[in-house]
Design a protein around this motif. Structure first.
Motif, PDB file in Angstrom:
ATOM      1  N   ALA A  54     -74.253  -4.245   2.702  1.00 18.65           N
ATOM      2  CA  ALA A  54     -73.467  -3.076   3.093  1.00 18.65           C
ATOM      3  C   ALA A  54     -72.082  -3.467   3.611  1.00 18.65           C
ATOM      4  O   ALA A  54     -71.177  -2.629   3.658  1.00 18.65           O
ATOM      5  CB  ALA A  54     -74.215  -2.269   4.146  1.00 18.65           C
ATOM      6  N   LEU A  55     -71.905  -4.733   3.955  1.00 14.16           N
ATOM      7  CA  LEU A  55     -70.599  -5.210   4.410  1.00 14.16           C
ATOM      8  C   LEU A  55     -69.613  -5.397   3.265  1.00 14.16           C
ATOM      9  O   LEU A  55     -68.418  -5.590   3.495  1.00 14.16           O
ATOM     10  CB  LEU A  55     -70.764  -6.530   5.171  1.00 14.16           C
ATOM     11  CG  LEU A  55     -71.597  -6.446   6.454  1.00 14.16           C
ATOM     12  CD1 LEU A  55     -71.835  -7.840   7.018  1.00 14.16           C
ATOM     13  CD2 LEU A  55     -70.921  -5.543   7.472  1.00 14.16           C
ATOM     14  N   THR A  56     -70.109  -5.349   2.019  1.00 15.08           N
ATOM     15  CA  THR A  56     -69.257  -5.493   0.842  1.00 15.08           C
ATOM     16  C   THR A  56     -68.794  -4.110   0.401  1.00 15.08           C
ATOM     17  O   THR A  56     -69.606  -3.311  -0.072  1.00 15.08           O
ATOM     18  CB  THR A  56     -70.028  -6.178  -0.320  1.00 15.08           C
ATOM     19  OG1 THR A  56     -70.555  -7.411   0.147  1.00 15.08           O
ATOM     20  CG2 THR A  56     -69.126  -6.401  -1.514  1.00 15.08           C
ATOM     21  N   PRO A  57     -67.513  -3.805   0.545  1.00 19.32           N
ATOM     22  CA  PRO A  57     -67.023  -2.466   0.180  1.00 19.32           C
ATOM     23  C   PRO A  57     -67.300  -2.123  -1.281  1.00 19.32           C
ATOM     24  O   PRO A  57     -67.128  -2.950  -2.174  1.00 19.32           O
ATOM     25  CB  PRO A  57     -65.516  -2.566   0.431  1.00 19.32           C
ATOM     26  CG  PRO A  57     -65.352  -3.703   1.377  1.00 19.32           C
ATOM     27  CD  PRO A  57     -66.469  -4.667   1.067  1.00 19.32           C
ATOM     28  N   GLY A  58     -67.773  -0.901  -1.489  1.00 23.88           N
ATOM     29  CA  GLY A  58     -67.979  -0.402  -2.844  1.00 23.88           C
ATOM     30  C   GLY A  58     -69.262  -0.847  -3.514  1.00 23.88           C
ATOM     31  O   GLY A  58     -69.542  -0.437  -4.638  1.00 23.88           O
ATOM     32  N   LYS A  59     -70.039  -1.704  -2.883  1.00 17.56           N
ATOM     33  CA  LYS A  59     -71.272  -2.204  -3.495  1.00 17.56           C
ATOM     34  C   LYS A  59     -72.272  -1.056  -3.661  1.00 17.56           C
ATOM     35  O   LYS A  59     -72.443  -0.236  -2.778  1.00 17.56           O
ATOM     36  CB  LYS A  59     -71.882  -3.294  -2.629  1.00 17.56           C
ATOM     37  CG  LYS A  59     -73.030  -4.011  -3.293  1.00 17.56           C
ATOM     38  CD  LYS A  59     -73.022  -5.464  -2.898  1.00 17.56           C
ATOM     39  CE  LYS A  59     -74.159  -6.198  -3.525  1.00 17.56           C
ATOM     40  NZ  LYS A  59     -73.791  -6.916  -4.699  1.00 17.56           N
TER      41      LYS A  59
END
Length: 143
Positions: A54-59
């Motif tokens: 969830a820390l990866t934007p847009g994943k």
């Protein structure tokens, strides 16, 4: 699967479970957007890998869900305690097929693009129902 990608879903409206069982993602996440905001269905994330991703934007995230049929007033603490007891006694999570896929990215507010209707027509995280796949009945509280 549950420790990595697990989510617990409390469903107060059985009609939403019918949409989920059919993988009718457009209806579940777009037409029934209000249900995710008014508590007829809500989610608690458990899996640590989901939290990290969830820390990866847009994943585009997809969780593996245990589903509890319970009133909106049912406390999360009692849901978690009941599930933990069933797991500890070997009554739950004996088979990965007990878990339902839940494209978290479709839930209002989880992905920056899901406020647009087109997202719900083309998101690659929305997979069709596999032929012959059946999901277990939602656990009812008290369980």
């Amino acid at each position: 699967h549950f420790d990595e990608a697990g989510v617990i879903v409390r469903v107060a409206d059985p009609s939403l479970l019918v949409l989920w069982d059919a993988h009718d993602w457009y209806e579940l996440f777009w037409r029934e957007r209000a249900a995710w905001q008014d508590g007829r269905i809500d989610v608690a994330v458990f899996g640590h890998a989901l939290l990290e991703h969830a820390l990866t934007p847009g994943k585009l995230l997809v969780g593996k869900a245990l589903v509890v049929a319970a009133d909106r007033a049912t406390a999360w603490e009692s849901i978690v305690a009941a599930l933990a007891e069933r797991i500890a006694f070997g009554e739950l999570l004996r088979d990965p097929l007990e878990l339902r896929p839940l494209p978290l990215s479709g839930i209002p507010g989880w992905h920056p693009d899901n406020g647009e209707e087109a997202f719900h027509h083309e998101a690659p995280c929305y997979q069709p129902l596999r032929a012959g796949r059946r999901y277990p009945v939602a656990l009812a509280l008290p369980i």
